[in-house]
Scaffold this motif. Structure first.
Motif, PDB file in Angstrom:
ATOM      1  N   THR A   1      -6.864   7.256  -6.265  1.00  7.66           N
ATOM      2  CA  THR A   1      -6.066   7.634  -7.436  1.00  7.66           C
ATOM      3  C   THR A   1      -6.960   7.865  -8.649  1.00  7.66           C
ATOM      4  OG1 THR A   1      -4.171   6.379  -6.621  1.00  7.66           O
ATOM      5  CG2 THR A   1      -4.184   6.929  -8.964  1.00  7.66           C
TER       6      THR A   1
ATOM      7  N   ASP B   1       0.825  -1.209   0.000  1.00  9.77           N
ATOM      8  CA  ASP B   1       0.000   0.000   0.000  1.00  9.77           C
ATOM      9  C   ASP B   1       0.861   1.262   0.000  1.00  9.77           C
ATOM     10  OD1 ASP B   1      -2.384  -1.374  -0.064  1.00  9.77           O
ATOM     11  OD2 ASP B   1      -2.710  -1.255   2.101  1.00  9.77           O
TER      12      ASP B   1
ATOM     13  N   VAL C   1      -6.320   2.573  -2.536  1.00 11.26           N
ATOM     14  CA  VAL C   1      -5.258   3.249  -3.307  1.00 11.26           C
ATOM     15  C   VAL C   1      -5.785   3.570  -4.702  1.00 11.26           C
ATOM     16  CG1 VAL C   1      -2.978   3.014  -4.359  1.00 11.26           C
ATOM     17  CG2 VAL C   1      -3.350   2.180  -2.032  1.00 11.26           C
TER      18      VAL C   1
ATOM     19  N   SER D   1       0.887   6.771  -6.594  1.00  9.83           N
ATOM     20  CA  SER D   1      -0.295   7.600  -6.820  1.00  9.83           C
ATOM     21  C   SER D   1       0.045   9.081  -6.675  1.00  9.83           C
ATOM     22  CB  SER D   1      -1.392   7.214  -5.827  1.00  9.83           C
ATOM     23  OG  SER D   1      -2.496   8.067  -5.957  1.00  9.83           O
TER      24      SER D   1
ATOM     25  N   TRP E   1       0.569   4.200  -2.694  1.00  6.10           N
ATOM     26  CA  TRP E   1       0.295   5.606  -2.361  1.00  6.10           C
ATOM     27  C   TRP E   1       1.386   6.527  -2.892  1.00  6.10           C
ATOM     28  CZ3 TRP E   1      -4.348   6.991  -1.589  1.00  6.10           C
ATOM     29  CH2 TRP E   1      -5.234   6.209  -0.882  1.00  6.10           C
TER      30      TRP E   1
END
Length: 86
Positions: free
Chosen positions: A65, A5, A61, A12, A9
């Motif tokens: 995004t 994750d 996520v 993103s 992130w």
């Protein structure tokens, strides 16, 4: 938060920063030459699909995004249309 994750992130954030900068540059340009409104129309359509897909997977996520990418596409289309009229 899992390691995967965190990678998601960070990726993103990089993507959204890049798209935001491009939209900002386009907003301040005198004309939209070299940019097709079909780019934004396609991006909007794809982003809606990806938001739905991400929601079904419950992947935050990708939900966040793809919503942000959808917003940059909408803003980009609005900017393009305003610049094309002037």
């Amino acid at each position: 938060m899992k390691g995967a994750d965190i990678i998601g992130w960070i990726a993103s954030a990089i993507l959204i920063a890049t798209l935001a900068r491009q939209t900002w540059t386009q907003w301040h340009a005198d004309n939209p030459s070299g940019v097709s409104h079909w780019l934004f129309a396609g991006q909007i359509a794809a982003s809606v699909g990806f938001v739905a897909y991400s929601w079904l997977l419950h992947n935050w996520v990708f939900i966040v995004t793809n919503v942000l990418i959808l917003l940059t596409a909408i803003v980009g289309q609005i900017v393009f249309l305003k610049k094309a009229k002037s």
